[in-house]
Structure formats: C-alpha cells, structure tokens
Design an enzyme around this catalytic site. Sequence first.
Site, PDB file in Angstrom:
ATOM      1  N   PHE A   1       4.549   2.484  16.811  1.00  0.00           N
ATOM      2  CA  PHE A   1       5.033   2.665  15.440  1.00  0.00           C
ATOM      3  C   PHE A   1       4.219   3.751  14.750  1.00  0.00           C
ATOM      4  O   PHE A   1       3.933   3.689  13.554  1.00  0.00           O
ATOM      5  CB  PHE A   1       4.914   1.364  14.640  1.00  0.00           C
ATOM      6  CG  PHE A   1       5.773   0.240  15.163  1.00  0.00           C
ATOM      7  CD1 PHE A   1       6.965   0.512  15.824  1.00  0.00           C
ATOM      8  CD2 PHE A   1       5.393  -1.081  14.984  1.00  0.00           C
ATOM      9  CE1 PHE A   1       7.764  -0.535  16.307  1.00  0.00           C
ATOM     10  CE2 PHE A   1       6.185  -2.122  15.463  1.00  0.00           C
ATOM     11  CZ  PHE A   1       7.370  -1.852  16.128  1.00  0.00           C
TER      12      PHE A   1
ATOM     13  N   CYS B   1       3.856   7.591  15.960  1.00  0.00           N
ATOM     14  CA  CYS B   1       3.944   9.050  16.081  1.00  0.00           C
ATOM     15  C   CYS B   1       4.483   9.693  14.799  1.00  0.00           C
ATOM     16  O   CYS B   1       5.580   9.363  14.357  1.00  0.00           O
ATOM     17  CB  CYS B   1       4.840   9.429  17.260  1.00  0.00           C
ATOM     18  SG  CYS B   1       3.984   9.156  18.811  1.00  0.00           S
TER      19      CYS B   1
ATOM     20  N   ASN C   1      -2.892   5.717  15.410  1.00  0.00           N
ATOM     21  CA  ASN C   1      -2.105   6.773  16.006  1.00  0.00           C
ATOM     22  C   ASN C   1      -2.536   8.070  15.317  1.00  0.00           C
ATOM     23  O   ASN C   1      -3.490   8.092  14.549  1.00  0.00           O
ATOM     24  CB  ASN C   1      -0.609   6.488  15.822  1.00  0.00           C
ATOM     25  CG  ASN C   1       0.228   7.204  16.879  1.00  0.00           C
ATOM     26  OD1 ASN C   1       0.111   8.410  17.052  1.00  0.00           O
ATOM     27  ND2 ASN C   1       1.071   6.461  17.571  1.00  0.00           N
ATOM     28  N   THR C   2      -1.828   9.134  15.562  1.00  0.00           N
ATOM     29  CA  THR C   2      -2.285  10.434  15.053  1.00  0.00           C
ATOM     30  C   THR C   2      -1.915  10.640  13.588  1.00  0.00           C
ATOM     31  O   THR C   2      -1.053   9.968  13.048  1.00  0.00           O
ATOM     32  CB  THR C   2      -1.670  11.566  15.885  1.00  0.00           C
ATOM     33  OG1 THR C   2      -0.250  11.418  15.863  1.00  0.00           O
ATOM     34  CG2 THR C   2      -2.188  11.522  17.301  1.00  0.00           C
TER      35      THR C   2
ATOM     36  N   CYS D   1     -35.908  28.021   8.120  1.00  0.00           N
ATOM     37  CA  CYS D   1     -34.556  28.553   7.886  1.00  0.00           C
ATOM     38  C   CYS D   1     -34.175  28.407   6.418  1.00  0.00           C
ATOM     39  O   CYS D   1     -33.282  29.095   5.931  1.00  0.00           O
ATOM     40  CB  CYS D   1     -33.532  27.863   8.771  1.00  0.00           C
ATOM     41  SG  CYS D   1     -33.209  26.145   8.334  1.00  0.00           S
TER      42      CYS D   1
ATOM     43  N   CYS E   1     -32.360  23.728   3.938  1.00  0.00           N
ATOM     44  CA  CYS E   1     -32.537  22.532   3.107  1.00  0.00           C
ATOM     45  C   CYS E   1     -32.735  22.946   1.657  1.00  0.00           C
ATOM     46  O   CYS E   1     -32.185  22.335   0.733  1.00  0.00           O
ATOM     47  CB  CYS E   1     -33.712  21.694   3.600  1.00  0.00           C
ATOM     48  SG  CYS E   1     -35.289  22.569   3.609  1.00  0.00           S
TER      49      CYS E   1
ATOM     50  N   CYS F   1     -30.522  11.829  -1.367  1.00  0.00           N
ATOM     51  CA  CYS F   1     -29.099  11.966  -1.011  1.00  0.00           C
ATOM     52  C   CYS F   1     -28.895  12.246   0.474  1.00  0.00           C
ATOM     53  O   CYS F   1     -27.781  12.145   0.969  1.00  0.00           O
ATOM     54  CB  CYS F   1     -28.451  13.066  -1.843  1.00  0.00           C
ATOM     55  SG  CYS F   1     -28.913  14.739  -1.364  1.00  0.00           S
TER      56      CYS F   1
ATOM     57  N   CYS G   1     -30.482  17.434   2.730  1.00  0.00           N
ATOM     58  CA  CYS G   1     -31.426  18.319   3.432  1.00  0.00           C
ATOM     59  C   CYS G   1     -31.592  17.895   4.884  1.00  0.00           C
ATOM     60  O   CYS G   1     -31.624  18.725   5.790  1.00  0.00           O
ATOM     61  CB  CYS G   1     -32.770  18.356   2.714  1.00  0.00           C
ATOM     62  SG  CYS G   1     -33.492  16.733   2.470  1.00  0.00           S
TER      63      CYS G   1
ATOM     64  N   CYS H   1     -30.642  20.292   8.173  1.00  0.00           N
ATOM     65  CA  CYS H   1     -31.802  20.764   8.953  1.00  0.00           C
ATOM     66  C   CYS H   1     -31.428  20.888  10.429  1.00  0.00           C
ATOM     67  O   CYS H   1     -30.945  19.939  11.038  1.00  0.00           O
ATOM     68  CB  CYS H   1     -32.974  19.802   8.799  1.00  0.00           C
ATOM     69  SG  CYS H   1     -34.417  20.331   9.737  1.00  0.00           S
TER      70      CYS H   1
END
Lengths: 442, 441
Positions: free
Chosen positions: A132, A134, A199-200, A345, A348, A379, A382, A386
């Site tokens: 039921f 698709c 289902n999808t 980098c 963050c 929260c 960061c 990372c």
Amino acid sequence: MADLSIDFAGIKSPNPFWLASAPPTNSGYQIMKAFEAGWGGAVWKTLGVPVINVSSRYASINYRDTRMAGFTNIELITDRPLADNLREISEVKKYFPDHAVIASLMVETKEQWHQIIKDVENAGADGIELNFGCPHGMCERGMGSAVGQEPAVLKTIVEWVMEVAQIPVITKLTPNISHIVDPGLAAVQGGTDALSLVNTFKSIVGLDLDAYAPYPVVDGKGTNGGYCGPAVKPIALEMVKELAKHPEIQKTPISGIGGIENWRDVVEFILLGASSVQVCTAAMHYGFGIVREMEAGLLQFMDEKGYNTIYDFVGKALPNVTEWKHLNMKHKVVAEINKDKCIGCDLCYIACDDGAHQAIRIPDGTRIPEVIDENCVGCNLCSLVCPVEECITMEKRDDGSQHLTWDERTAAGNIPTTFNDDLAGGKGHYVPDPADALKHRS
Amino acid sequence: MAEYRRPKTAEEFEQNFAQKKPLMNDTQAYYESSRCLFCYDAPCVQACPTGIDIPLFIKQINTGNKTGAAATIFDANWLGNACGKICPTETLCEGACVYNHQEVPPIQIGRLQNFATDSVIKEDKTLFKPGPSNGKKVAMIGAGPASLACACELRVLGYEVDIFEAKDKPSGLTVYGIAPYKITNEEVLDEVAYLQKQLGFQVHYGQSVTSREKIKELEDEYDALFIGVGLGPTRALRLPGEELPGVVGAVEFIEELRMKHEAVTVPNMVVVIGGGNTAMDAASEASRMGAEVTFLAYRRSKEEMGAYGFEYKLAVSSGAKGLFNVSPVEIVGEEHVRGVKFICTESVDGKLQNKEGSEFVVDCDMVIKATGQAKQGSFFALIDDLKINDWNCIEVNQETYQTSNPRYFAGGDAVNGGAEVVNAAFEGKRAALGIHEWINQ
C-alpha cells in the site's frame, strides 16, 4: 554466540535481515543468491497484473563523494508473468525451506486479492506483504500509496485479505501521509498480522538543468519517484517509533524499512520496535554481500550487551523517546575543544558565529578556537561540524541533582505566557551588538 | 646503471621528465574536491601569495562549475595555470592545509587548480575582456610573469600595453628556467596565448632594452613603465678553471634543456655546485638526462641548504647524491673539465671555515654552477633616479611597487632578488593597480 533467528508474526527466518520488495527481489535467481550470501528472508518484488516499465528508472542524490545518499525509482511492480514468479517462489522454497519468502502483492478488486493470495500460498510463500505504499505510477491507477493514504480503504482491503489468508499478512505502509498512526491503526483494526514501513517517499531528487526535467529523465520528461536510501532513515525511524509506542498497535510486529545499510541502522530500528528489517538501496548499491557487515555488527553488539535474541532488546529505546515537554531543562552540556587534536579549520567558530549562538572565539594570533562557556547553550553544532574524530565533545556541566521539565513548570504556573514575559529562556543570553557584524569595514 | 637512461627520442625525454603534477581526470578531481573542508578564513588562502579563494574554487569544481573555478583562480592570479603546476605548493597552500595536522594527506590544491584552468585554456573559454580604452599606454621591459600579470591587469583597466622582450618567447623563467617535469613548454605558452587572445596586450620579441636611447624613446611614448627584467646570467664563481669547456651555469643549462630537450647531451659524471632550489633542479635534470653520477655539492650542511626539503628529496630520488660541507677551490682540467677540487668545511661559531689539508678532487665531465644569478645592474644604470637597495635589487614601495623614479614600477625577481613565479604574478598585479592609482591621482 547470540541467536539471530526470528519468528515474525509466524514467519520464521534464520535472521532479521530481509530484502525489501524491490528490484533485488525480482527473480528467484536473485533471491537464491541473496540467501546464499546470508540474507534470512526476502519480500518478492510485488506481484500483480503485470506492468510495462519505462527505460531510465532510477536516480540518486550524490552528496559530495558519497554516491546514492538518497535514491529514487519510478519502476513499477513486477513486469514478469505471474506464473513465472509463482514457479520461482516454489523453487526457492525447495532450496531454502527455512528462509522466509514473502510475497508482496498489489491488485485491485476483492476477487483479484482472493485469487492471488491463493496462488502465492499454493506456491509455498511463508507470508504476504500488502503493498500500500508505492507513491509513483501504480498510485495513479488507484493502487499502492493511493490505498495507503486512505485508511478506510486500506482497512477494507486488509479485511478482504484476512478473510482468506492462511499465512501471515504484513501490511506495508506509505510514509506519504501526515499521521502514520492513521493507516497503521486501520491495518491493525482490519486484522493485519504485522506492519512494515516505510515505503518510499514521493519525491523529485533533482533536475536535469539542460533538459529542464526531473531525474530520471524519460525522453525529455520525468515524474515523481519513490525516494529511499540512507537519507530517509531518520524519517523512517520516527514513523516506526510512532507505531511502536501506540497502545493499540504496539503488540503488532513491525518490519523496519528505510535507509538501512549497516549494523547500527539495524540496531536502531530494533531499539525503536522493529523485529525484522528490510533492505533495498544498500543491496542495489553494494550487492548482497553487504549483509556480512550487518550480521557481524549485530552479533558483536548483542554479545557485548549480553543479548541472546533480538527480542531481548526490541523496543528497548522506546521509553526514552518522549515528548519535548518531558525533557529535563536543568541538564546542561557545554562544548569542549581538544586543543591537541584541533586542526584549525575553524568551522566550529564560523558555524557557531553565523549559525548558532556566538559562543566560540578565535584568540588573536592563533587558529585554535575557544568556547565562551557562558554563551554556550550546548546546542552541539560545533561538535557536528568538526571534521576531527573526538575533538569537540559536549561535556556535562550540571550535577544531575536537579530535574525540571516544561510539563512540571507548566503545572507550577512558571512558564512565559506573554510576549514580554520575564521568564523567556533567551532573556539575558549574550548576543553581540548588531553593528558588530560590520566591524570588518573599519 | 643510473636511475634514468639517456633519452634519445622526444618520447623518452617525456618519460624521463614525466610531470610531477599530472593533470587530474574528472574522477580524481571530483573525489579530491569532495575532501575540502571549506575552512573558515582558510590557511591555504593565507599561504597563497596571490590569495586565491581556494575553498571557493574547489567547491566550484565539486559542483561541476569548472569554468567558474577557473575564473576564481585567474581573478586572483593571472598565471593561475602555471602556478598550479610549478608553485612549491608543499610549502604554500598544501603545506598550510589543516589536514596536515591530523596526518591526513592535504588537498592536492595545485592539481585541482590546474584541472580548472587547463580546461578553460584547452576549450578556449573567454573569461575576460579588456576594459574600455582610457587612452593611456604602459610599456613593460621583459615578458616574464611579473610583466604578464601587470599587462593583464592593466588591459582590464583599459590601458594599452606593449611588452619588450629580448628573447623569442614570453613568460621568462617559467618557460626557460623551470624544471621540465614541473611544466611543459606548451603549457606555459598556451596559457600566455590564452590570456593574450582575450586581453590583447602586445609582446615585441627580440627587443632588448640596453641603451639610454631606447629608454628615452619608451619614456617619451608611454605614460608609465614597468620593469620586469628578472635576474641576469649565473654569477661567476671566480675559481681557477671556471672558463673550461664543460662548466656551465645552471640557468643556462636549464634553458638549453627546456629549448632542446633530448638534443642536449649530458655526460656521465656531473657535479652541481649549490644548495638552492635551482641546484636541486639542475641535479634532477642531469640525472634524468642519463648522467651516471650526479653530485650535489654544497659548502654547508644538508640542514643549511636553502632548497626546500621536497626538492632535495626529488633530486635524490632522481639519482643525485649529496656532498655536504665541501667548498670548490678549483675546476680541474686542461682541454675540458675533468674534475672539481673541493676542500672540506666546518662551521665554527656559525662561521664557515675550511679544513686545512682536506682537499680532494671529484672527477666529472661537467660542472653546473647553481650559485645564484647576477643582478641586472647595468640595466638599472640606464634609468635615471632608480634606487637600488643593498641586495642590488630595485627598491619599490611595497604597496604600489612604484620605484624611486615615479614613472617606473617594478616587480618580480628584479625586485625580490629571486622568488617564485607566484610572487612575480602577485607583484605584477599589484604594480598594475599602483600604476592605475598613480596615473589617476
């Protein structure tokens, strides 16, 4: 070693790993190959009045170098003659009597349902799954998700099926609905033995920017597809949880489906109430051999936790999935950056500054950021951005002695009730001056 | 047998000088670009003398916008293709990549850069056009990277540009002086042709500017002048025997190699004198040309060499052998060089001293002197009021690259004493902005 075998609503299977009804279960050849590779069960590619498919059927979302993070298809149910499928079901059962062969079905009239159920039972199927779900193609003809989206119709069809079915019946639900409980409950009330979901998802995964048409492009045009793969797992987990927690549904076995690719995914679905899992995209991506990792990981997990069967932990996380109002507001975590691991980098920093709460600074002359504890709301952003393993961790700062939920505050009449209420949670939180955003101009 | 056989054909030469940073294919570029973290205030950008927005162009490659990526690169650096190939990325952008801090291989920025720029050059995609003519004219002396960058920038601003070049090819040491495994002649010339086609600066070849009359002529005709003359020939060692056949300067050796390829014959025993990057290049090249033994002789210790570590490693992997703490005292030979007499040295209180009685001779058939290039002193003297600093380089304002003679601007090796192509590209571009500002003040 733990015992992986299951009895799913009466369907016995050497392990909980089933192939979902999809292209990998299109033929007896594929299913026998899958059983050889270690799969415990397979839901046959949906049987019904044979269809005609189009060429160009799949498309996917590639996230950077990750192929098929999300996957879509516009393929219909089986296009092979019913007699061929039934003969192959019998043949598979002859070679693999202890494995689970489940026939997925999708037809229209009560007579058709009754006839095809008899056919697959005669062929030796261990169970039936009612498709039921698709959301492409078949729904335009009043089947698939067109049924799944109408709980009353769904219930009626389940009742037709239950009138005659001698083998266990699983009802497969579509997620293309606001409240998954509605069709879930309808199926249970109709008498289904088990549920499977999801289902999808009705979707457009992307557009061909030259053809101005959605993928997969069929001669200049496309249609909405059914979306699946790793990207949909979170939504599937949530829906499985909804059903597993529902008092009228929770006793009905659930087969979890949606983006399952590795043992962790499997364990997560089980912890939220699934007692078998179905996989499609991972098998389409990596072949049937992918089950080795799932099995090894699940066994390892069960051994480490001391579980003998999966029933020892089916739904074990459900009590901890609660409503927001029951979360402890006194719980406090703060980000901690491991300076020895930090590679500078500064993702963050910028994530927090642009996307969260301005609680990270970069001291002059360095690239190693620092958390401003008093601004950090815990929260997690960061730690999520990372790129270094275990570099930013969220450290607990409350001593665990206090517990206060929104529900409790509401009961105590201690919640904000007006727009300038002094009780607002953000009152007094540090935010920079708006003009600080333009400081670089000077 | 040495590491390399003597190349006899163009194909063998190409094999021996296989590109150190070969062009990436689409799949390589896709996976490599996927790895970029898009760092905030990215260290790779800070490490790039021209400040290319590297995370941006890598993201553009990753999202299938190769042309946009090339535009990002050329916007910052007019010689973006050459620099992607020949920059010492190991010590610049790639050396600064944050992945290094977790022992993860850094992003191959140079190769990604080439992936983008090579595609627009090969497909001849127009990215730039000259600005509306402002009626002003600028002359450049020397067609090296500094002048080319200056010319491109000035064309965008609407200036007419004439470049006067003594040789018959543009881009100076980029084509004449870079080791052939770093970039091919075609790649260098194609990039210049690509820029020239879009921006329309004129290069006048075979025009050396060596007289006051010529200078006067240029001064009369042009509103401003840019000096991009680079450095001169290899400095003399002032050693007995230096004039013997078989003793060559590194710059001259590399130039001949770049122009004649396998037609150059390198004998079996070679001694390269010097410890800088040019010495490393010359040693690698001699080895790749089939020399049985190539010694790299440096008067101080290995650690004190000016060359980048990776350049030394490349020379050694090509077959060169290091000889340290040896100072040449004489080139030995009668008709032709047959050896170099060295004396051992040691460092005493930071001062290099010869060890008495430690002389020895290393037999060889060729000596390559990589001990620096002379400055262009005689040229500088042609220009009035041109201030030269203690290192015999042109003194400029570090912001505008204006010289002490206000009509003259300068950049590249003539100013910095010998640095990378990327430095010249930056200085040429800055000088163009300096010229623009000065003319419009």
